[in-house]
Design an enzyme around this catalytic site. Structure first.
Site, PDB file in Angstrom:
ATOM      1  N   SER A   1      22.769  -4.968  13.716  1.00  0.00           N
ATOM      2  CA  SER A   1      22.455  -4.895  12.289  1.00  0.00           C
ATOM      3  C   SER A   1      22.666  -6.234  11.591  1.00  0.00           C
ATOM      4  O   SER A   1      23.391  -7.104  12.065  1.00  0.00           O
ATOM      5  CB  SER A   1      23.323  -3.837  11.609  1.00  0.00           C
ATOM      6  OG  SER A   1      23.227  -2.611  12.295  1.00  0.00           O
TER       7      SER A   1
HETATM    8  N1  SAH Z   1      26.426  -1.129  15.420  1.00  0.00           N
HETATM    9  C1  SAH Z   1      25.456  -1.665  16.327  1.00  0.00           C
HETATM   10  C2  SAH Z   1      24.068  -1.244  15.901  1.00  0.00           C
HETATM   11  C3  SAH Z   1      23.267  -0.819  17.075  1.00  0.00           C
HETATM   12  S1  SAH Z   1      21.729  -0.047  16.675  1.00  0.00           S
HETATM   13  C4  SAH Z   1      25.592  -3.171  16.416  1.00  0.00           C
HETATM   14  O1  SAH Z   1      26.268  -3.745  15.572  1.00  0.00           O
HETATM   15  O2  SAH Z   1      25.065  -3.770  17.352  1.00  0.00           O
HETATM   16  C5  SAH Z   1      22.157   1.671  16.816  1.00  0.00           C
HETATM   17  C6  SAH Z   1      22.611   2.157  18.158  1.00  0.00           C
HETATM   18  O3  SAH Z   1      22.731   3.578  18.087  1.00  0.00           O
HETATM   19  C7  SAH Z   1      21.648   1.869  19.314  1.00  0.00           C
HETATM   20  O4  SAH Z   1      22.297   1.094  20.283  1.00  0.00           O
HETATM   21  C8  SAH Z   1      21.277   3.261  19.829  1.00  0.00           C
HETATM   22  O5  SAH Z   1      21.137   3.315  21.237  1.00  0.00           O
HETATM   23  C9  SAH Z   1      22.472   4.106  19.372  1.00  0.00           C
HETATM   24  N2  SAH Z   1      22.197   5.541  19.263  1.00  0.00           N
HETATM   25  C10 SAH Z   1      21.070   6.151  18.834  1.00  0.00           C
HETATM   26  N3  SAH Z   1      21.194   7.487  18.905  1.00  0.00           N
HETATM   27  C11 SAH Z   1      22.450   7.742  19.382  1.00  0.00           C
HETATM   28  C12 SAH Z   1      23.172   8.947  19.709  1.00  0.00           C
HETATM   29  N4  SAH Z   1      22.640  10.148  19.568  1.00  0.00           N
HETATM   30  N5  SAH Z   1      24.433   8.803  20.164  1.00  0.00           N
HETATM   31  C13 SAH Z   1      25.001   7.580  20.344  1.00  0.00           C
HETATM   32  N6  SAH Z   1      24.359   6.416  20.082  1.00  0.00           N
HETATM   33  C14 SAH Z   1      23.091   6.498  19.620  1.00  0.00           C
END
Ligand code: SAH
Length: 197
Positions: A49
């Site tokens: 993000s």
């Molecule tokens: N906080 C992270 C943002 C990653 S984007 C950072 O700073 O890098 C959001 C993430 O949520 C992705 O990696 C995606 O794989 C994960 N995600 C999506 N659906 C999910 C679920 N049901 N359970 C766990 N993770 C999930």
């Protein structure tokens, strides 16, 4: 100095953003862009993000050093590290195995001892470790999964982007009072979809 122009009300949030080396959490080809206020690809169709949004969501959680935090969507592990700077322990769940692996590596290399990662569908939360003082969802769902609502402590805060995946969402903060939730709108955001696997 990276991110010095970002404004937050809580000075501890800014301090954490200045503390955590974001370049360590992005693929090598994007390292030169790591200190720009933009989201970046981390592979597998996911993104790290935008730093301002990471800071804003962290601030909305109003963390205390004794707090236990649950994060859904570890991704690169960057937000996880920011949370670990401000809380007692962070539990973070991610569906994509290779992302968990690389997050685990970088977080260990940076010396974080107060983080636990798990590969699972975050919909169900982390029952054994509940209740949590704060819960953050970093992917866009239509609504907050009900297990997460029940795993939030009385007085706890939950921050999540809700709305249509693929479109824009609203960044909500929910505060739990017994069995009721007070919610506040914190503006429009754009997140990758929350995916059930
Ligand atoms: N906080 C992270 C943002 C990653 S984007 C950072 O700073 O890098 C959001 C993430 O949520 C992705 O990696 C995606 O794989 C994960 N995600 C999506 N659906 C999910 C679920 N049901 N359970 C766990 N993770 C999930």
């Amino acid at each position: 100095m990276p991110f010095l122009d970002l404004k937050f009300n809580d000075p501890r949030v800014k301090k954490a953003l200045l503390q955590v080396p974001r370049d360590q959490f992005v693929p090598v080809e994007y390292q030169t862009l790591a200190y720009e206020n933009i989201p970046l690809p981390i592979g597998y169709g996911q993104t790290i993000s935008q730093p301002y949004i990471v800071g804003l969501m962290t601030e909305l959680l109003t963390l205390k050093p004794t707090d236990k935090v649950l994060e859904i969507g570890t991704g690169s592990g960057y937000q996880t590290a920011i949370l670990a700077e401000l809380a007692a322990h962070v539990y973070s769940i991610e569906t994509i195995e290779p992302l968990i692996k690389s997050a685990q590596e970088v977080l260990a290399r940076l010396g974080y001892k107060n983080i636990s990662l798990r590969q699972a569908d975050g919909y169900y939360g982390w029952e054994e470790e509940s209740p949590f003082d704060a819960i953050i969802i970093t992917a866009a769902a239509e609504e907050v999964p009900s297990p997460l609502k029940s795993q939030l402590a009385d007085g706890g805060r939950l921050v999540a982007p809700l709305g249509s995946p693929g479109g824009t969402q609203i960044l909500w903060r929910f505060t739990k009072h017994k069995d009721t939730f007070i919610r506040e709108n914190n503006g429009f955001v754009r997140f990758v979809p929350f995916t059930r696997r």
